[in-house]
Each structure stands twice: as C-alpha cells, then as structure tokens.
Design an enzyme around this catalytic site. Structure first.
Site, mmCIF file in Angstrom:
data_model
loop_
_atom_site.group_PDB
_atom_site.id
_atom_site.type_symbol
_atom_site.label_atom_id
_atom_site.label_comp_id
_atom_site.label_asym_id
_atom_site.label_seq_id
_atom_site.Cartn_x
_atom_site.Cartn_y
_atom_site.Cartn_z
ATOM 1 C CB THR A 28 -0.880 0.008 1.271
ATOM 2 O OG1 THR A 28 -1.708 -1.159 1.254
ATOM 3 C CG2 THR A 28 -1.770 1.246 1.341
ATOM 4 N N GLY A 29 0.435 2.287 -0.701
ATOM 5 C CA GLY A 29 1.157 3.565 -0.634
ATOM 6 C C GLY A 29 1.474 4.121 -2.011
ATOM 7 C CB ALA A 83 9.669 0.511 3.936
ATOM 8 C CG ASP A 84 6.381 4.539 6.545
ATOM 9 O OD1 ASP A 84 6.016 5.257 5.593
ATOM 10 O OD2 ASP A 84 5.636 3.707 7.086
ATOM 11 C CE LYS A 94 5.164 -2.451 4.752
ATOM 12 N NZ LYS A 94 4.798 -1.270 3.960
ATOM 13 N N GLY A 95 3.712 1.434 7.855
ATOM 14 C CA GLY A 95 2.386 1.685 8.442
ATOM 15 C C GLY A 95 1.967 3.133 8.516
ATOM 16 C CD GLU A 103 1.414 -1.994 4.404
ATOM 17 O OE1 GLU A 103 1.184 -1.181 3.513
ATOM 18 O OE2 GLU A 103 2.065 -1.710 5.425
ATOM 19 C CE LYS A 121 9.537 6.911 2.164
ATOM 20 N NZ LYS A 121 8.652 5.939 1.594
HETATM 21 C C1 5RP Z 1 1.554 1.811 4.266
HETATM 22 C C2 5RP Z 1 3.029 1.645 4.242
HETATM 23 C C3 5RP Z 1 3.785 2.233 3.087
HETATM 24 O O1 5RP Z 1 4.531 1.243 2.480
HETATM 25 C C4 5RP Z 1 4.709 3.305 3.594
HETATM 26 O O2 5RP Z 1 3.967 4.248 4.336
HETATM 27 C C5 5RP Z 1 5.427 4.000 2.420
HETATM 28 O O3 5RP Z 1 4.515 4.751 1.700
HETATM 29 P P1 5RP Z 1 4.918 5.564 0.413
HETATM 30 O O4 5RP Z 1 5.260 4.580 -0.642
HETATM 31 O O5 5RP Z 1 3.666 6.366 0.085
HETATM 32 O O6 5RP Z 1 6.072 6.466 0.767
HETATM 33 O O7 5RP Z 1 3.634 1.027 5.086
HETATM 34 O O8 5RP Z 1 0.978 1.257 5.411
#
Ligand code: 5RP
Length: 218
Positions: A28-29, A83-84, A94-95, A103, A121
């Site tokens: 997701t993201g 990932a964050d 993540k999250g 996930e 990241k």
């Molecule tokens: C969602 C997540 C995403 O993978 C994380 O927040 C990264 O998001 P983005 O690709 O928009 O930077 O863990 O729950």
C-alpha cells in the site's frame, strides 16, 4: 529527480522480479501505486494478486488487475511493498499509510518480499525518521498508550483514522529500537495491540532503493 520520480524508478525496477503465473502480493502507498501502474503491462501473464488494503484493491480495480483474498491462495510467491524506513539488515518500519497489519500478514505468507523505496527511507537506526505505528483495538487504546509511555516512548493517537480492520492507530515517537526483533515482540505482547509497524521477524529479502544515480539493490 523528485522524490516521486525516485519512487517510480524503484517501483518499475521491481517488475524484473515478477515471473509468469506468480501470485503477487501488493502493498500500500504511493510507491506501490507506481508499481501497480507498471504491473498493468504484465497483467495477463501473472497468476493472481492479493491486496494489502482497500486502497490497493481500488487501485487494482482501476487498472483492471484481478485480485483475490489471501485465504483463497494460502501463500503468495512474491510480495512488493514500500516502507517508511529501511536499514541494511532489511528491517523496516511500515504503516504510515495505516495498512501495517494486512501488510505484515501478506509479507509473512510470502515466499519472497521485495521492498521498494527511494533513498530518503534508508536509515542506520530504525526510528530515526518515522514513528512506529501500532494498530490497537479501540477499547484498549488508552491502556496501550500508558504501557508504551512506561517504555519511555511517546504514543500519539492518529485521530479520525480507522484501519481496514476497524481499529485505531497510535504513532509511537521516541522509541529506542536497539533490537528491532525484541521491540517488535514487546509491542505485540501488550494486550490490545493487534500489530505494530516494525518488520523484523519477517524482514524484506531484497530492498530496491532508487537514488539520483540509479538503482541500488541492498
Ligand atoms: C503503508 C506503508 C507504506 O509502504 C509506507 O507508508 C510508504 O509509503 P509511500 O510509498 O507512500 O512512501 O507502510 O501502510
């Protein structure tokens, strides 16, 4: 290159890992949204997809890519997610998108987990950039928050957000993550916690990181 261009580069590079008839788990993201857009080129070659959130299901629908529930496939061949935060041990936070529980379930069920990130990241120590999201059942929220305060960290209720599982999220700031495997377990041991955003028990197998100089595979 902008951060979004780097996310797109990482996402498109993950296509090389997708083989014919594979069952593909989809995270997701915004990085994953680029992956979904790229996956359209292979949509008649892959077996099936499994989405980690309602948001991702909607994206897949928009692109005409079929998906099914994890229960219908049991395992997935490959899981692609952003990932964050990520470190060189392939541990992740993540999250921030709120989808951490589904996930983590799909990542755990996957034979291979490919994480796609832009260079912003990458961290040496988890928790330096991002809080750790913790999904809690609603009636346990303040109890869990008090237990986390006892651990020396600062939980912040993510107001107005309900997860796809009908739960709430505490974003935990200032958590000292010296051992991600132990911290992941400790958080999950608090009654009322559904899951937390440290991915250490099931780390990524490969991290595809986009930099202005090109892709670095970790
Ligand atoms: C969602 C997540 C995403 O993978 C994380 O927040 C990264 O998001 P983005 O690709 O928009 O930077 O863990 O729950």
């Amino acid at each position: 290159m902008t951060q979004d261009e780097l996310k797109k580069l990482a996402a498109e590079s993950a296509l090389a890992y997708i083989k014919r008839d594979m069952t593909v788990g989809i995270g997701t993201g915004s990085t994953v949204n680029h992956f979904i857009a790229a996956l359209v080129r292979m949509k008649h070659d892959i077996g099936m997809t499994v989405a980690s959130s309602i948001q991702t299901e909607q994206q897949l629908k928009q692109h005409g890519i079929e998906f099914t529930a994890l229960n219908n496939v049991g395992t997935v061949d490959i899981y692609i997610d952003g990932a964050d935060e990520a470190n060189t041990h392939h541990y992740l936070i993540k999250g921030l998108g709120g989808a951490l529980t589904r996930e983590k379930v799909i990542a755990s069920a996957a034979k291979q987990f490919i994480c796609i990130i832009d260079q912003s990241k990458k961290v040496d120590v988890l928790g330096n950039l991002s809080p750790v999201p913790v999904e809690v059942i609603p009636m346990a929220r303040s109890y869990v928050a008090r237990e986390i305060v006892k651990m020396g960290a600062d939980p912040v209720y993510r107001e107005g957000i309900q997860t796809d599982n009908g739960n709430q999220i505490l974003d935990v700031h200032n958590l000292k993550i010296t051992d991600p495997v132990i911290m992941e377990k400790m958080l999950n041991n608090i009654p009322g916690v559904v899951e937390n955003g440290i991915f250490a028990k099931r780390p990524a197998d490969v991290i595809i990181m986009a930099t202005p100089e090109g892709i670095r595979t970790i």
